[in-house]
Design a protein around this motif. Structure first.
Motif, mmCIF file in Angstrom:
data_model
loop_
_atom_site.group_PDB
_atom_site.id
_atom_site.type_symbol
_atom_site.label_atom_id
_atom_site.label_comp_id
_atom_site.label_asym_id
_atom_site.label_seq_id
_atom_site.Cartn_x
_atom_site.Cartn_y
_atom_site.Cartn_z
ATOM 1 N N ARG A 1 0.851 -1.196 0.000
ATOM 2 C CA ARG A 1 0.000 0.000 0.000
ATOM 3 C C ARG A 1 0.881 1.238 0.000
ATOM 4 N N SER A 2 0.688 2.103 -0.976
ATOM 5 C CA SER A 2 1.499 3.313 -1.146
ATOM 6 C C SER A 2 0.802 4.526 -0.542
ATOM 7 N N TYR A 3 1.611 5.412 0.073
ATOM 8 C CA TYR A 3 1.098 6.632 0.689
ATOM 9 C C TYR A 3 1.834 7.854 0.171
ATOM 10 N N SER A 4 1.109 8.952 0.064
ATOM 11 C CA SER A 4 1.688 10.229 -0.358
ATOM 12 C C SER A 4 2.380 10.919 0.814
ATOM 13 N N ARG A 5 3.033 12.040 0.532
ATOM 14 C CA ARG A 5 3.681 12.826 1.590
ATOM 15 C C ARG A 5 2.669 13.371 2.600
ATOM 16 N N ARG A 6 1.422 13.492 2.185
ATOM 17 C CA ARG A 6 0.363 13.949 3.097
ATOM 18 C C ARG A 6 -0.163 12.806 3.958
ATOM 19 N N GLY A 7 0.196 11.565 3.611
ATOM 20 C CA GLY A 7 -0.288 10.415 4.368
ATOM 21 C C GLY A 7 -1.560 9.828 3.806
ATOM 22 N N HIS A 8 -1.868 10.145 2.559
ATOM 23 C CA HIS A 8 -3.070 9.613 1.925
ATOM 24 C C HIS A 8 -2.703 8.417 1.044
ATOM 25 N N ILE A 9 -3.590 7.443 0.982
ATOM 26 C CA ILE A 9 -3.348 6.257 0.175
ATOM 27 C C ILE A 9 -3.360 6.640 -1.303
ATOM 28 N N LEU A 10 -2.315 6.219 -1.999
ATOM 29 C CA LEU A 10 -2.223 6.460 -3.439
ATOM 30 C C LEU A 10 -2.596 5.221 -4.237
ATOM 31 N N GLY A 11 -2.467 4.087 -3.632
ATOM 32 C CA GLY A 11 -2.789 2.848 -4.339
ATOM 33 C C GLY A 11 -2.343 1.643 -3.554
ATOM 34 N N GLY A 12 -2.739 0.508 -4.053
ATOM 35 C CA GLY A 12 -2.365 -0.744 -3.426
ATOM 36 C C GLY A 12 -2.201 -1.814 -4.473
ATOM 37 N N ARG A 13 -1.499 -2.836 -4.102
ATOM 38 C CA ARG A 13 -1.256 -3.933 -5.038
ATOM 39 C C ARG A 13 -1.221 -5.249 -4.276
ATOM 40 N N LEU A 14 -1.925 -6.218 -4.787
ATOM 41 C CA LEU A 14 -1.872 -7.568 -4.245
ATOM 42 C C LEU A 14 -0.644 -8.261 -4.817
ATOM 43 N N VAL A 15 0.164 -8.843 -3.958
ATOM 44 C CA VAL A 15 1.353 -9.580 -4.376
ATOM 45 C C VAL A 15 1.103 -11.042 -4.033
ATOM 46 N N GLN A 16 0.899 -11.844 -5.059
ATOM 47 C CA GLN A 16 0.540 -13.247 -4.844
ATOM 48 C C GLN A 16 1.728 -14.182 -4.825
#
Length: 167
Positions: A108-123
């Motif tokens: 799960r990726s976060y911006s400098r503001r602490g907001h979620i930018l995206g996520g990825r399932l890693v199988q």
């Protein structure tokens, strides 16, 4: 199972661990116990517990603590969730490989503001390093959380420029 990558998994910082060993991020007193079975993913040293070790299950707010360091304002993205830690001081991680890679994970990726930018399932266990590289190649991403899929639990964070033993 572990994976090598140019990025280092960041355990919970020693100062935060000291606080969590008294009161967790939900305001509850910490209740250590002896782990009779072993296998708990410890976020202080990024390894699984051994039978007989003293550990604690505490509520932890990783984004809130990062925001306090950086001045970010995660707002509703601030989450509190369960993590296992040693009940007392420990040595920290033994190396710089990615731990806990033997199962499905989310990045799960976060911006400098602490907001979620995206996520990825890693199988696939060997795909975690690539997922981290792709996430951190985006200049808008300030940090990444690696989480368990089954329960959504925070496992560790990865930041640019973090080296084991620092910060």
């Amino acid at each position: 199972m572990t994976t090598t990558t140019p990025y280092t998994a960041r355990p919970i910082a020693p100062r935060a661990l000291g606080e969590l060993r008294t009161t967790d991020d939900a305001g509850r007193p910490t209740a250590p116990f002896t782990d009779t079975e072993g296998g708990a993913p410890l976020r202080c040293c990024l390894r699984r517990s051994e039978p007989g070790e003293r550990i604690a299950l505490v509520s932890y707010a990783p984004l809130r603590r990062w925001a306090a360091e950086t001045g970010a304002a995660p707002g509703a993205y601030d989450e509190v969730g369960p993590v296992f830690i040693h009940a007392g001081p420990c040595e920290g991680p033994a190396g710089d490989v990615l731990p806990f890679t033997g199962a499905h994970r989310t990045v799960r990726s976060y911006s400098r503001r602490g907001h979620i930018l995206g996520g990825r399932l890693v199988q696939e266990p060997d795909a975690l390093g690539q997922a981290l590289t792709e996430a951190l190649d985006d200049p808008a991403v300030a940090l990444v959380h690696v989480r368990a899929v089954e329960y959504g639990c925070f496992l560790y964070e990865v930041r640019r420029g973090y080296e084991a033993g620092r910060g």
